[in-house]
Design a protein around this motif. Structure first.
Motif, PDB file in Angstrom:
ATOM      1  N   UNK A  85     -24.710  69.062 -11.769  1.00 50.44           N
ATOM      2  CA  UNK A  85     -25.193  67.552 -11.634  1.00 50.44           C
ATOM      3  C   UNK A  85     -26.118  67.115 -10.572  1.00 50.44           C
ATOM      4  N   UNK A  86     -26.837  66.771 -10.647  1.00 55.34           N
ATOM      5  CA  UNK A  86     -27.932  66.519  -9.100  1.00 55.34           C
ATOM      6  C   UNK A  86     -27.044  66.783  -7.746  1.00 55.34           C
ATOM      7  N   UNK A 123     -28.664  81.146 -14.242  1.00 56.82           N
ATOM      8  CA  UNK A 123     -29.278  79.672 -14.640  1.00 56.82           C
ATOM      9  C   UNK A 123     -27.709  78.084 -14.382  1.00 56.82           C
ATOM     10  N   UNK A 124     -28.097  77.124 -13.843  1.00 56.20           N
ATOM     11  CA  UNK A 124     -27.052  75.989 -13.249  1.00 56.20           C
ATOM     12  C   UNK A 124     -27.992  74.491 -14.720  1.00 56.20           C
ATOM     13  N   UNK A 125     -26.942  74.172 -15.017  1.00 58.38           N
ATOM     14  CA  UNK A 125     -27.254  72.795 -16.366  1.00 58.38           C
ATOM     15  C   UNK A 125     -27.416  71.620 -15.173  1.00 58.38           C
ATOM     16  N   UNK A 126     -28.258  71.154 -14.334  1.00 54.38           N
ATOM     17  CA  UNK A 126     -28.588  69.986 -13.499  1.00 54.38           C
ATOM     18  C   UNK A 126     -28.266  69.111 -14.974  1.00 54.38           C
ATOM     19  N   UNK A 127     -28.363  67.370 -13.813  1.00 53.42           N
ATOM     20  CA  UNK A 127     -28.859  66.300 -14.792  1.00 53.42           C
ATOM     21  C   UNK A 127     -28.476  65.001 -13.110  1.00 53.42           C
ATOM     22  N   UNK A 141     -13.961  76.121 -19.519  1.00 47.98           N
ATOM     23  CA  UNK A 141     -15.216  77.100 -19.555  1.00 47.98           C
ATOM     24  C   UNK A 141     -15.115  78.866 -18.423  1.00 47.98           C
ATOM     25  N   UNK A 142     -14.194  78.187 -17.784  1.00 47.43           N
ATOM     26  CA  UNK A 142     -14.403  78.994 -16.230  1.00 47.43           C
ATOM     27  C   UNK A 142     -15.702  78.960 -15.936  1.00 47.43           C
ATOM     28  N   UNK A 143     -16.571  77.895 -15.522  1.00 46.48           N
ATOM     29  CA  UNK A 143     -17.875  78.009 -14.848  1.00 46.48           C
ATOM     30  C   UNK A 143     -17.500  77.549 -13.324  1.00 46.48           C
ATOM     31  N   UNK A 144     -18.487  77.750 -12.500  1.00 46.89           N
ATOM     32  CA  UNK A 144     -19.004  77.256 -11.357  1.00 46.89           C
ATOM     33  C   UNK A 144     -19.391  75.560 -10.470  1.00 46.89           C
ATOM     34  N   UNK A 145     -19.537  75.568 -10.065  1.00 42.67           N
ATOM     35  CA  UNK A 145     -19.937  73.798  -9.695  1.00 42.67           C
ATOM     36  C   UNK A 145     -21.188  73.654  -8.932  1.00 42.67           C
ATOM     37  N   UNK A 146     -22.221  73.241  -8.580  1.00 40.06           N
ATOM     38  CA  UNK A 146     -22.755  73.539  -7.923  1.00 40.06           C
ATOM     39  C   UNK A 146     -23.196  71.807  -8.035  1.00 40.06           C
ATOM     40  N   UNK A 147     -23.994  71.371  -6.394  1.00 40.02           N
ATOM     41  CA  UNK A 147     -24.487  69.953  -6.639  1.00 40.02           C
ATOM     42  C   UNK A 147     -25.085  69.777  -5.170  1.00 40.02           C
ATOM     43  N   UNK A 148     -26.317  69.230  -4.586  1.00 41.53           N
ATOM     44  CA  UNK A 148     -26.960  68.764  -3.197  1.00 41.53           C
ATOM     45  C   UNK A 148     -25.282  67.368  -2.925  1.00 41.53           C
ATOM     46  N   UNK A 149     -25.405  67.917  -1.230  1.00 45.08           N
ATOM     47  CA  UNK A 149     -24.351  67.499  -0.415  1.00 45.08           C
ATOM     48  C   UNK A 149     -24.361  67.407   0.779  1.00 45.08           C
ATOM     49  N   UNK A 150     -23.964  66.272   1.114  1.00 43.03           N
ATOM     50  CA  UNK A 150     -24.114  65.531   2.671  1.00 43.03           C
ATOM     51  C   UNK A 150     -25.965  65.908   3.146  1.00 43.03           C
ATOM     52  N   UNK A 155     -32.550  70.677 -12.993  1.00 43.55           N
ATOM     53  CA  UNK A 155     -32.251  68.847 -13.237  1.00 43.55           C
ATOM     54  C   UNK A 155     -32.448  67.923 -13.491  1.00 43.55           C
ATOM     55  N   UNK A 156     -34.359  68.315 -13.983  1.00 51.74           N
ATOM     56  CA  UNK A 156     -35.452  67.331 -14.079  1.00 51.74           C
ATOM     57  C   UNK A 156     -35.265  67.711 -16.029  1.00 51.74           C
ATOM     58  N   UNK A 157     -34.866  67.114 -17.312  1.00 50.98           N
ATOM     59  CA  UNK A 157     -34.743  67.078 -18.371  1.00 50.98           C
ATOM     60  C   UNK A 157     -35.337  66.049 -19.077  1.00 50.98           C
TER      61      UNK A 157
END
Length: 452
Positions: free
Chosen positions: A201-202, A149-153, A222-231, A125-127
């Motif tokens: 997204x971070x 791979x995950x496209x963080x942001x 695009x039939x992708x999965x989603x990931x983030x930090x939470x709680x 997520x650091x770009x």
């Protein structure tokens, strides 16, 4: 049909509820061809004797930040809380380049193989520069590792009320355009894929609402999965209450993420009702025992989450917080933490192994092919080694002994039917040169001169 590879004379953990003493596993074209016991083993071009060792499915790392091995055990932040830890390291990570991301990813994958991991995601997520995820995928492909791979942001810098400097955040249009580019270039939805991509997204406090909403829309398209930090932290609770007027989970639901495409990291501080809602929606979570205990911010109760219906995997998390990338160690720590919190009957070694295999596969939406060794599965597996001294007296249960006795390490790690770790060391091109480059780059990032 002659198999490509036969693992023989093993205590074989095929899947939960299916174990074979004195077993064998035949591999053909990157797939598990057959498993069994006794003399009906097929012929094979190569035979590896497991010598009665435990063989398991490859462990699956459901949350990681590979570039962070460039700042392992960085002295100025070893005693910091999460937010102070991030503030201290973001300026260092702003120095990331194509070379340093490639090298740190290569080292991370080599280390993961040594800890029995055969599939890993990475939350990048650091770009500070473009095309860094391309460098990661190049490293994974050179080694032959199964990589998610995950496209963080991040969009919110210090100037916008966030934590990072402006040099490591991006504008919304750049993030969204690159998400589409990466999905169209690298995501492989085909069975047995070696490279897949998710949008990540971070965190809720580091990106705009538009990024959360549009990422969910792009994932659907695009039939992708989603990931983030939470709680993850009480500071996150305070931030969401102040900015959004709700809890982190309520905001997560509001932006359209509460669905079966999503998996989250940490998930330490939700209410029981929030756990139930997300579990019912199909959201999975990744527990990161060592990282959360090192930071001192608490840790998710994995077995409680499972009792409430949520699928749970394990993650090494960042090598600058955990300071290692051993999925065996994470699995052992998950078991110890579960028993410490809830009593000696709360968690077995098989429960922990299930988190590290089936649970991780659920997080990645990949349970049909990875996380088990049933015929037809991807041929991703580990032959484990414990010293004779460590195993002396452990006669009744090889799976319990694997986590209780330790330290265990992978003797042989196989991905897609290929041996990528042999005799405990990665079969990776140019690894000595990569390690020398890693030291040079880490010294530069940490401002540590040669000789110290």
């Amino acid at each position: 049909m002659v198999a490509d590879l036969l693992i023989d004379d093993a205590y074989l953990y095929v899947d939960r509820g299916w174990e074979i003493a004195g077993g064998w596993i035949a591999i053909k074209d990157g797939r598990v061809q057959a498993v069994g016991a006794g003399a009906d083993r097929p012929e094979a071009r190569r035979v590896i004797s497991a010598r009665e060792r435990l063989v398991t499915p490859g462990l699956i790392n459901a949350h990681h930040h590979m570039y962070q091995n460039l700042t392992r055990a960085f002295a100025p932040v070893t005693g910091a809380s999460l937010f102070d830890w991030l503030r201290g390291l973001y300026p260092r990570w702003a120095m990331l380049t194509d070379e340093s991301v490639y090298v740190s990813t290569f080292v991370a994958i080599a280390e993961l193989l040594m800890g029995g991991c055969t599939t890993s995601m990475d939350h990048m997520y650091v770009h500070p520069r473009p095309l860094l995820i391309d460098a990661q995928i190049r490293a994974a492909r050179e080694i032959g590792f199964r990589f998610y791979a995950t496209r963080g942001s991040m969009t919110r810098s210090v100037e916008d009320g966030g934590l990072p400097p402006r040099s490591v955040v991006q504008d919304e249009d750049t993030i969204l355009a690159d998400s589409v580019r990466l999905a169209e270039t690298y995501h492989d939805p085909a069975p047995g894929a070696m490279t897949r991509l998710a949008l990540a997204p971070c965190s809720l406090f580091s990106v705009s609402e538009r990024i959360m909403v549009e990422s969910a829309r792009l994932a659907e398209a695009h039939d992708l999965r989603l990931h983030t930090h939470l709680a993850e932290d009480h500071d996150e609770d305070r931030y969401c209450a102040e900015i959004y007027g709700c809890t982190p989970v309520e905001y997560f639901e509001r932006v359209g993420w509460a669905g079966p495409r999503s998996w989250v990291a940490h998930f330490i501080y939700p209410s029981e009702a929030e756990i139930g809602r997300l579990a019912h929606a199909g959201v999975c979570s990744a527990q990161c025992p060592c990282s959360n205990m090192m930071i001192g911010g608490g840790s998710a109760d994995a077995m409680r989450l499972r009792r409430l219906g949520m699928r749970v995997g394990l993650g090494c998390d960042g090598s600058a917080s955990t300071d290692h990338a051993s999925m065996w160690l994470e699995t052992r720590m998950a078991m110890l933490l579960g028993r410490y919190r809830n009593g000696p009957t709360a968690m077995t070694a098989r429960d922990a192994l299930d988190l590290a295999t089936r649970g991780g596969a659920a997080c990645l939406g990949w349970e049909d092919e990875i996380g088990h060794l049933r015929p037809g599965a991807c041929a991703d597996l580990v032959i484990w080694h414990l010293s004779d001294v460590a195993l002396a007296g452990a006669l009744s249960d090889p799976v319990e002994a694997w986590l209780r006795c330790g330290p265990a390490q992978a003797a042989t790690t196989i991905v897609h039917g290929r041996v990528l770790l042999e005799d405990g060391y990665p079969v990776a091109p140019h690894l000595p040169e990569i390690l020398r480059a890693h030291e040079r780059l880490a010294r530069r990032m940490q401002a540590v001169p040669v000789g110290r």
